[in-house]
Write a protein that holds these residues in place. Sequence first.
Motif, PDB file in Angstrom:
ATOM      1  N   CYS A 203     -77.029  -2.332  37.701  1.00  0.00           N
ATOM      2  CA  CYS A 203     -78.502  -2.214  37.642  1.00  0.00           C
ATOM      3  C   CYS A 203     -78.938  -0.766  37.458  1.00  0.00           C
ATOM      4  CB  CYS A 203     -79.152  -2.771  38.912  1.00  0.00           C
ATOM      5  SG  CYS A 203     -79.014  -4.547  39.023  1.00  0.00           S
ATOM      6  N   GLY A 225     -73.142  -9.977  42.441  1.00  0.00           N
ATOM      7  CA  GLY A 225     -72.891 -11.403  42.200  1.00  0.00           C
ATOM      8  C   GLY A 225     -71.458 -11.655  41.725  1.00  0.00           C
ATOM      9  N   SER A 265     -78.456 -11.513  48.849  1.00  0.00           N
ATOM     10  CA  SER A 265     -79.498 -12.119  48.015  1.00  0.00           C
ATOM     11  C   SER A 265     -80.397 -11.097  47.302  1.00  0.00           C
ATOM     12  CB  SER A 265     -80.348 -13.088  48.845  1.00  0.00           C
ATOM     13  OG  SER A 265     -80.899 -12.399  49.934  1.00  0.00           O
ATOM     14  N   THR A 266     -80.767  -9.997  47.984  1.00  0.00           N
ATOM     15  CA  THR A 266     -81.638  -9.007  47.330  1.00  0.00           C
ATOM     16  C   THR A 266     -80.927  -8.371  46.148  1.00  0.00           C
ATOM     17  OG1 THR A 266     -82.044  -8.449  49.636  1.00  0.00           O
ATOM     18  CG2 THR A 266     -83.303  -7.241  47.998  1.00  0.00           C
ATOM     19  N   TRP A 267     -79.633  -8.108  46.329  1.00  0.00           N
ATOM     20  CA  TRP A 267     -78.849  -7.513  45.235  1.00  0.00           C
ATOM     21  C   TRP A 267     -78.801  -8.470  44.044  1.00  0.00           C
ATOM     22  CZ3 TRP A 267     -76.938  -2.595  45.681  1.00  0.00           C
ATOM     23  CH2 TRP A 267     -76.884  -2.036  46.967  1.00  0.00           C
ATOM     24  N   ILE A 268     -78.496  -9.715  44.332  1.00  0.00           N
ATOM     25  CA  ILE A 268     -78.311 -10.684  43.250  1.00  0.00           C
ATOM     26  C   ILE A 268     -79.631 -10.940  42.518  1.00  0.00           C
ATOM     27  CG2 ILE A 268     -77.672 -13.099  42.785  1.00  0.00           C
ATOM     28  CD1 ILE A 268     -75.498 -12.722  44.972  1.00  0.00           C
ATOM     29  N   GLN A 269     -80.719 -10.954  43.283  1.00  0.00           N
ATOM     30  CA  GLN A 269     -82.041 -11.108  42.663  1.00  0.00           C
ATOM     31  C   GLN A 269     -82.302  -9.967  41.674  1.00  0.00           C
ATOM     32  OE1 GLN A 269     -83.843 -13.686  42.897  1.00  0.00           O
ATOM     33  NE2 GLN A 269     -85.568 -12.914  41.699  1.00  0.00           N
ATOM     34  N   ARG A 270     -82.026  -8.738  42.102  1.00  0.00           N
ATOM     35  CA  ARG A 270     -82.240  -7.580  41.228  1.00  0.00           C
ATOM     36  C   ARG A 270     -81.368  -7.692  39.963  1.00  0.00           C
ATOM     37  NH1 ARG A 270     -80.911  -1.212  42.317  1.00  0.00           N
ATOM     38  NH2 ARG A 270     -81.695  -0.541  40.294  1.00  0.00           N
ATOM     39  N   GLU A 271     -80.175  -8.203  40.141  1.00  0.00           N
ATOM     40  CA  GLU A 271     -79.270  -8.349  38.987  1.00  0.00           C
ATOM     41  C   GLU A 271     -79.783  -9.396  37.997  1.00  0.00           C
ATOM     42  OE1 GLU A 271     -75.462  -8.886  41.004  1.00  0.00           O
ATOM     43  OE2 GLU A 271     -75.818  -6.980  42.031  1.00  0.00           O
ATOM     44  N   ARG A 272     -80.441 -10.421  38.525  1.00  0.00           N
ATOM     45  CA  ARG A 272     -80.992 -11.452  37.628  1.00  0.00           C
ATOM     46  C   ARG A 272     -82.159 -10.913  36.819  1.00  0.00           C
ATOM     47  NH1 ARG A 272     -80.569 -15.731  41.864  1.00  0.00           N
ATOM     48  NH2 ARG A 272     -78.506 -16.606  41.489  1.00  0.00           N
ATOM     49  N   GLU A 273     -82.837  -9.879  37.364  1.00  0.00           N
ATOM     50  CA  GLU A 273     -84.060  -9.382  36.718  1.00  0.00           C
ATOM     51  C   GLU A 273     -83.833  -8.162  35.830  1.00  0.00           C
ATOM     52  OE1 GLU A 273     -86.537  -8.867  40.157  1.00  0.00           O
ATOM     53  OE2 GLU A 273     -86.885 -11.041  40.333  1.00  0.00           O
TER      54      GLU A 273
END
Length: 390
Positions: A203, A225, A265-273
């Motif tokens: 990211c 992730g 979860s916060t890390w993975i969310q950022r990676e999705r965006e």
Amino acid sequence: MKYTEVESCRVCGGNDFSDRLDLGEQPPANAFSMTPFEIPKLPLRLMQCGDCGLVQIGHVADCSELFSRYSFLTSSSSRMAAHFASLMQQATSRHVPYGGLVVEIGSNDGTALASITRRDVRKLGVDPAQNIAAVARERGIETRVEFFCEESAGAIIREHGQASLIVACNVLGHIHEVSSVIAGVDLLLTPGGAFVFEVPYVCEMVTNTEFDTIYHEHLSYFGIGPLARLLEKHGLRLSKIEPQDVHGGTIRCTATRNGNACDLSTWIQREREMDWSGFASRSNGIRHNLHEWLVDLADEGMTVCGYGAPAKGTVMLNYCGIGEDLLPFVVDSTPLKQSSRVPGTGQLILSPDAITGMPLDAILILAWNHAGEIAAKEPGRSFATPQQFE
Ligand code: TYD
Ligand code: ZN
């Protein structure tokens, strides 16, 4: 140079890839010892697995050619040496019991292992670059010259027993059979041991437009992730993730067998965006604007040089089409790089001593991750870094 096209993801085996950035044909970024214009170029294309999200390049070059001679010495950056020393101090005090073994994968010139002050700790390095392992051995760090895998883990156990701490900094992204490395870690690690590793965080690469960190030696660009998925396959869980302010955005991860998994979860969310189209357009912006800036300087008869000949400098100069006409030479403190030339674009690499007292209108810092350290060595100079041309 031989290469193969990636057909399936090295973490999940998936084959549904999206293209993220095409850097065209590029020479191997660390091929400093070769004749600069005769170096074969290979496609350099970044893509992402639609299943696990692993960002990776689409072509894998024959790694024995890339790693048997490597020219960056950790000890040439005092900031990185201090960074690794603090990692080792912290990790040995947290995880290594009296007399325990520390194994470092990708131990380079032994700088990090040598910084361990505890006398009772046993140290072993593993690194495939023969010339650099020799430097480590000279300073008393036992080093095995090989790629770490399950087989070498078995050999290490037979000779030294299991390791309480395994460290791997900036290594996982370089390895095609990364799953075999994690399997080796699983074998080698004591039941209560810890695997501490650092990777540049994908990211940060995207947010900060660090496209020049994409090159053939960097096969994977990790997010949490895909990392969690890779570790899980071998019974390891992330128990700590600590952002570090080095290498343009690195994360230090601790994986253990039985430690509490931390919240991902916060890390993975950022990676999705991640904003891939913005990344591609800003990368093109740098290509255009940096080139224009150098053309203007040349037109005005100004003198400029590059500082640092890191692999990312090779990518930057090749991607932006910056030859010796626009940037006549670069300086770098690594003796192994001096007197050779930047692959593909041909700039001669000189010692930083060469610019002492030399009037220069600007210095382009190609090793921008060391900008602070470099600027401190050249007080009163005017500096630019590639990212400011976004
Ligand atoms: P590095 O950070 O390892 O980048 P990459 O992984 O892209 O190769 O390399 C930094 C380069 O910068 C290395 O060749 C040494 C050079 N350097 C200097 O010349 N002077 C300095 O003060 C520092 C810190 C680095
Ligand atoms: Zn995948």
